[in-house]
Scaffold this motif. Structure first.
Motif, PDB file in Angstrom:
ATOM      1  N   HIS A 161      13.541  -8.202  -0.804  1.00  0.00           N
ATOM      2  CA  HIS A 161      14.276  -7.806   0.391  1.00  0.00           C
ATOM      3  C   HIS A 161      13.374  -7.920   1.621  1.00  0.00           C
ATOM      4  N   GLU A 162      13.957  -8.270   2.753  1.00  0.00           N
ATOM      5  CA  GLU A 162      13.187  -8.442   3.980  1.00  0.00           C
ATOM      6  C   GLU A 162      12.476  -7.156   4.408  1.00  0.00           C
ATOM      7  N   ILE A 163      13.032  -6.006   4.065  1.00  0.00           N
ATOM      8  CA  ILE A 163      12.403  -4.749   4.477  1.00  0.00           C
ATOM      9  C   ILE A 163      11.042  -4.578   3.808  1.00  0.00           C
ATOM     10  N   ASP A 164      10.839  -5.236   2.653  1.00  0.00           N
ATOM     11  CA  ASP A 164       9.550  -5.163   1.971  1.00  0.00           C
ATOM     12  C   ASP A 164       8.479  -5.981   2.696  1.00  0.00           C
ATOM     13  N   LYS A 165       8.895  -6.840   3.628  1.00  0.00           N
ATOM     14  CA  LYS A 165       7.953  -7.672   4.376  1.00  0.00           C
ATOM     15  C   LYS A 165       7.739  -7.142   5.794  1.00  0.00           C
ATOM     16  N   ARG A 166       8.176  -5.913   6.045  1.00  0.00           N
ATOM     17  CA  ARG A 166       8.161  -5.335   7.384  1.00  0.00           C
ATOM     18  C   ARG A 166       6.736  -5.087   7.888  1.00  0.00           C
ATOM     19  N   ASN A 167       6.647  -4.866   9.202  1.00  0.00           N
ATOM     20  CA  ASN A 167       5.470  -4.310   9.843  1.00  0.00           C
ATOM     21  C   ASN A 167       5.868  -2.957  10.414  1.00  0.00           C
ATOM     22  N   PHE A 168       4.970  -1.984  10.328  1.00  0.00           N
ATOM     23  CA  PHE A 168       5.325  -0.661  10.840  1.00  0.00           C
ATOM     24  C   PHE A 168       4.077   0.155  11.175  1.00  0.00           C
ATOM     25  N   ILE A 169       4.125   0.778  12.344  1.00  0.00           N
ATOM     26  CA  ILE A 169       3.178   1.824  12.726  1.00  0.00           C
ATOM     27  C   ILE A 169       4.022   2.908  13.386  1.00  0.00           C
ATOM     28  N   GLY A 170       3.887   4.138  12.928  1.00  0.00           N
ATOM     29  CA  GLY A 170       4.726   5.210  13.450  1.00  0.00           C
ATOM     30  C   GLY A 170       3.973   6.183  14.340  1.00  0.00           C
TER      31      GLY A 170
END
Length: 328
Positions: free
Chosen positions: A281-290
């Protein structure tokens, strides 16, 4: 920051999903406070002195009547945690996410009691974000079935809070890692834990793609304390991120694990890049900093364990565990 334990003195707290990865760690930490703990699970748990256990089906109204009638704070961690399961079984996933919350709200209304509900949501409800750090004012854009159902659950709790039926706080968790009494069952959760154990058992360290995806890793001890801090702030701010605020590329954190394993055990490791599995799934390839500034300003909470220190604790935990297993 350490919470003033008097803030919770005398409270009765329930933990749903108490047998899970975060739930079991939360139980141990809350046991240091002057609170009465009620663990809620689908199966009988090994007893802990001074802790009450309830084996309940949270999709049934009577279960929530029993819980709400006696508790002040509910840490709701039960439910499906697998993205893949949600994609393959959307109806069951939706039921798992929403039915317990619906029954909780109904029980609170019927009993005229307004417990504080701290809900374990996920930062992936934001979808594929491009601007960092991500703050709570950014509109969610869930792109997976799992995240959509988490967002629906948040909305139900928010509406009930607006009507003063309950007092809810939704915590959107970044990537949680670190040792606990149990491990996440879902294949896509607790990756750093599973990777560390697997390498210490002789397996390979493999990374999907080039590993340049950026993640925000937050240590489980800090996450547990975030839940506890959130439980005393009221529902003025219903949505709160729980994140370290630091972005690290996946290949960098894997290299940190390899280096720490070699330092502690002498086992030399190398990271092997492999193709993403078909159907990822594309969400597994996400970038994230919160950003957790809102939670910090409301409660005084802040992450205290750096990624380097957390990896050291993680490797040490599994190295000791495997050593003890080999001796026994």
């Amino acid at each position: 920051m350490v919470l003033n334990k008097n803030e919770l003195a005398g409270k009765v707290v329930a933990i749903t999903g108490a047998s899970g990865y975060i739930g079991s760690a939360l139980t141990l930490e809350l046991n240091k406070y002057s609170v009465k703990i009620v663990r809620v699970s689908r199966t009988k748990l090994p007893p802990i002195e001074g802790i009450k256990d309830l084996v309940l089906d949270l999709s049934i109204a009577s279960s929530w009547i029993k819980i709400v009638s006696e508790v002040d704070i509910i840490f709701h961690l039960a439910g499906n945690t697998s993205l893949n399961y949600a994609e393959k079984n959307p109806k069951e996933s939706l039921k798992s996410a929403l039915l317990p919350i619906s029954q909780l709200i109904s029980a609170s209304r019927e009993l005229c009691r307004s417990p504080t509900v701290v809900f374990a949501s996920t930062a992936t409800v934001y979808g594929l974000t491009n601007e960092f750090p991500v703050v709570e004012s950014i509109k969610p854009n869930p792109i997976s079935t799992y995240d959509l159902h988490k967002f629906f659950a948040e909305q139900e709790l928010f509406k009930a809070s607006q009507k003063n039926i309950i007092n809810s706080i939704n915590l959107r968790l970044a990537n949680v890692y670190g040792p606990s009494l149990t491990e996440s069952i879902a294949e896509s959760r607790g990756v750093l834990n599973k990777l560390t154990r697997m390498r210490l058992e002789g397996g390979k360290i493999q990374i999907y793609g080039d590993g340049n995806n950026i993640r925000d890793y937050v240590y489980i001890g800090d996450v547990v304390n975030a839940f506890i801090h959130a439980s005393i702030i009221g529902n003025a701010e219903n949505i709160l991120n729980v994140a370290s605020g630091v972005g690290t590329r996946v290949n960098q954190v894997f290299s940190l694990i390899c280096a720490e394993i070699e330092k502690q055990t002498g086992i030399i490791s190398a990271v092997e890049n492999i193709d993403w599995p078909k159907g990822t799934h594309e969400i597994d390839k996400r970038n994230f900093i919160g950003s957790s500034e809102r939670l910090q300003s409301l409660s005084g909470w802040s992450p205290s364990i750096s990624l380097e220190e957390g990896i050291k604790l993680l490797v040490n935990h599994y190295a000791k565990e495997l050593k003890n297993d080999s001796v026994s």
